[in-house]
Enzyme design. Structure first.
Site, PDB file in Angstrom:
ATOM      1  N   VAL A 130       8.588   6.733 106.421  1.00 52.23           N
ATOM      2  CA  VAL A 130       9.406   7.139 105.275  1.00 52.23           C
ATOM      3  C   VAL A 130      10.356   6.027 104.849  1.00 52.23           C
ATOM      4  CG1 VAL A 130      11.106   8.806 104.443  1.00 52.23           C
ATOM      5  CG2 VAL A 130       9.253   9.554 105.944  1.00 52.23           C
TER       6      VAL A 130
ATOM      7  N   ASP B 106      17.050  -0.374 111.953  1.00 51.31           N
ATOM      8  CA  ASP B 106      16.308   0.409 112.936  1.00 51.31           C
ATOM      9  C   ASP B 106      16.754  -0.031 114.322  1.00 51.31           C
ATOM     10  OD1 ASP B 106      13.390   2.113 112.662  1.00 51.31           O
ATOM     11  OD2 ASP B 106      13.935   1.390 114.663  1.00 51.31           O
TER      12      ASP B 106
ATOM     13  N   ARG C 150      10.236  -3.408 116.311  1.00 55.41           N
ATOM     14  CA  ARG C 150       9.929  -3.030 114.931  1.00 55.41           C
ATOM     15  C   ARG C 150      10.617  -3.981 113.943  1.00 55.41           C
ATOM     16  NH1 ARG C 150       6.480  -0.876 111.242  1.00 55.41           N
ATOM     17  NH2 ARG C 150       7.468   0.562 109.790  1.00 55.41           N
TER      18      ARG C 150
ATOM     19  N   THR D  11      13.474  15.769 107.527  1.00 49.56           N
ATOM     20  CA  THR D  11      13.252  17.204 107.395  1.00 49.56           C
ATOM     21  C   THR D  11      14.164  17.972 108.345  1.00 49.56           C
ATOM     22  OG1 THR D  11      10.943  16.849 106.796  1.00 49.56           O
ATOM     23  CG2 THR D  11      11.550  19.037 107.587  1.00 49.56           C
TER      24      THR D  11
ATOM     25  N   CYS E  14       4.932  16.769 110.086  1.00 46.04           N
ATOM     26  CA  CYS E  14       5.381  17.643 108.991  1.00 46.04           C
ATOM     27  C   CYS E  14       4.836  19.055 109.139  1.00 46.04           C
ATOM     28  CB  CYS E  14       4.967  17.049 107.644  1.00 46.04           C
ATOM     29  SG  CYS E  14       5.861  15.552 107.194  1.00 46.04           S
TER      30      CYS E  14
END
Length: 432
Positions: free
Chosen positions: A24, A42, A47, A128, A268
């Site tokens: 995202v 991050d 990463r 979410t 999700c």
């Protein structure tokens, strides 16, 4: 009013920090950085090093997209985001082993932002959550760590992510975006901010809670629809009726919804319903339909394993000596994401019955599969090796294989179980 006006003006040229650079956060940071200064943050050093080199192991972003993001920098140092005005939080919000919301990463990100938060700053959450989480769980952390007062010294918004991993057609800018803010002025400012990058337009929700609820029911609705199709597949299999043929026939009607059976996982669809049911139970209502759909979808791994073992037994294959190849570990086709993959349920069921399994997925990072699930991926399956072959994920790489190539992997007596209709009817032995 003065504070709101300051925040609204600042968003027009604000420096943005994107906190969390996964599926995202990275596309969002790249899109904003085409026209304004963005700092991608991050906690994962590996990463950050990868992104600084212009690579994305998730395969969601092409190398040329890094070149277009002219104003983007990456860091794992919280001090580097202290000069930003807008903080967009996009960290994962998984569930724990008891299927309860796990907010640890979200609250930790809120602490990081809170420590650098300043007067007039805006914090937007995209992760979410259940309705009320932003204002009831995250805002108190921001206030405690910053010493600032919500809606007086700083403001918040919620704009749920709608990224579809592996989908090269429905990209970030082409998906309509729901936005919201903690005051009317901030809501408008946040909506204007996203309109800079979302060509499909935005929908400004009436409140943060409305936006949170909208996100969580999007995937709850899909989960229930897939649960219905999974149950129909179980019924039709018992009646010796091909489910795909039924769905094609029913799909000839203009308003029939096109869903297919399968293993329902991912970060999700397989997670969001539990966020909604958690909040529902907290306020005194125990959901019936939502949890029933979740139970059915969560049981599909066991159902598939049982069907395969029954079919192998009918062919006189000794289960304790059998070897099964599982094609696909990602939670969906054409992506590398293995978070909450329900293929793992299937593998565990087979292993518990002493059936040896090889798992092959050309899109999944082998070290991630080993770290996350203890699964050592098979780089190249050998011919004439397997008693059972399960087509678990419909990657393009598998669709390009002929039925002869797939059958060549099996012993002379073997069973092919096609969960995703990769093969034509009759080419395999079992289908969902």
């Amino acid at each position: 009013m003065k504070c709101c006006l300051m925040a609204e003006i600042s968003l027009k040229s604000a420096k943005i920090a994107v906190v969390g650079l996964g599926y995202v956060g990275l596309p969002l940071a790249l899109e904003f950085a085409k026209t304004r200064v963005v700092v991608g943050y991050d906690i994962n050093e590996v990463r950050i090093a990868e992104l600084k080199s212009g690579q994305d192991e998730t395969l969601e972003v092409e190398p040329e997209q890094f070149l277009a993001a002219r104003h983007l920098s990456f860091t794992n140092q919280p001090a580097d985001i202290a000069g930003c005005t807008v903080y967009i939080v996009t960290v994962p919000t998984p569930i724990d082993k008891n299927k309860r919301p796990d907010l640890r990463l979200l609250l930790k990100a809120s602490e990081t932002v809170g420590r650098v938060l300043k007067f007039g700053d805006v914090v937007i959450y995209e992760s979410t959550v259940y309705p009320g989480c932003t204002e009831e769980d995250c805002v108190p952390v921001l206030e405690r760590c910053s010493g600032l007062e919500f809606n007086k010294d700083f403001f918040c918004g919620y704009s749920p992510e709608r990224i579809n991993p592996g989908d090269k057609e429905h990209r970030l800018s082409l998906i309509k975006k729901v936005t919201s803010g903690s005051t009317p002025d901030i809501a408008r400012a946040i909506d204007q901010l996203y309109n800079e990058i979302i060509t499909a337009g935005t929908h400004q929700a009436e409140s943060i809670k409305v936006a949170e609820a909208a996100k969580v029911i999007e995937n709850t609705q899909r989960d229930l629809n897939i649960a219905l199709i999974n149950e129909l597949a179980i019924i039709f299999n018992k009646m010796d009726i091909d489910t795909e043929a039924v769905l094609k026939a029913a799909g000839s009607k203009w308003n029939f919804l096109p869903f297919s059976p399968g293993l329902v996982g991912g970060h999700c669809i397989g997670v969001d319903p539990y966020y909604l049911t958690h909040k529902s139970e907290a306020i005194g209502y125990k959901p019936q339909i939502i949890l029933a759909g979740r139970r059915l979808n969560d049981s599909m791994g066991q159902y598939v394993a049982s069907n395969l073992m029954r079919a192998m037994t009918e062919r006189s294959i000794i289960l304790e000596e059998a070897k099964v190849l599982v094609l696909g570990l990602a939670f969906k086709e054409n992506c590398s994401d293995i978070r909450n993959s329900r293929v793992v349920d299937l593998i565990h069921e087979l292993n518990e019955c002493k059936i040896e399994t090889d798992v092959h997925d050309p899109r999944v990072n082998p070290s991630q599969a080993l770290d996350e699930y203890g699964i050592s991926l098979t780089a190249k399956p050998k011919n004439n090796t397997y008693d059972g072959i399960i087509l678990a994920v419909a990657h393009d790489e598998f669709k390009q294989l002929s039925v002869e190539q797939i059958r060549a992997l099996g012993k002379s007596n073997h069973v092919i179980y096609d969960l995703k209709y990769v093969l034509k009817f009759g080419e395999g032995d079992l289908r969902l």
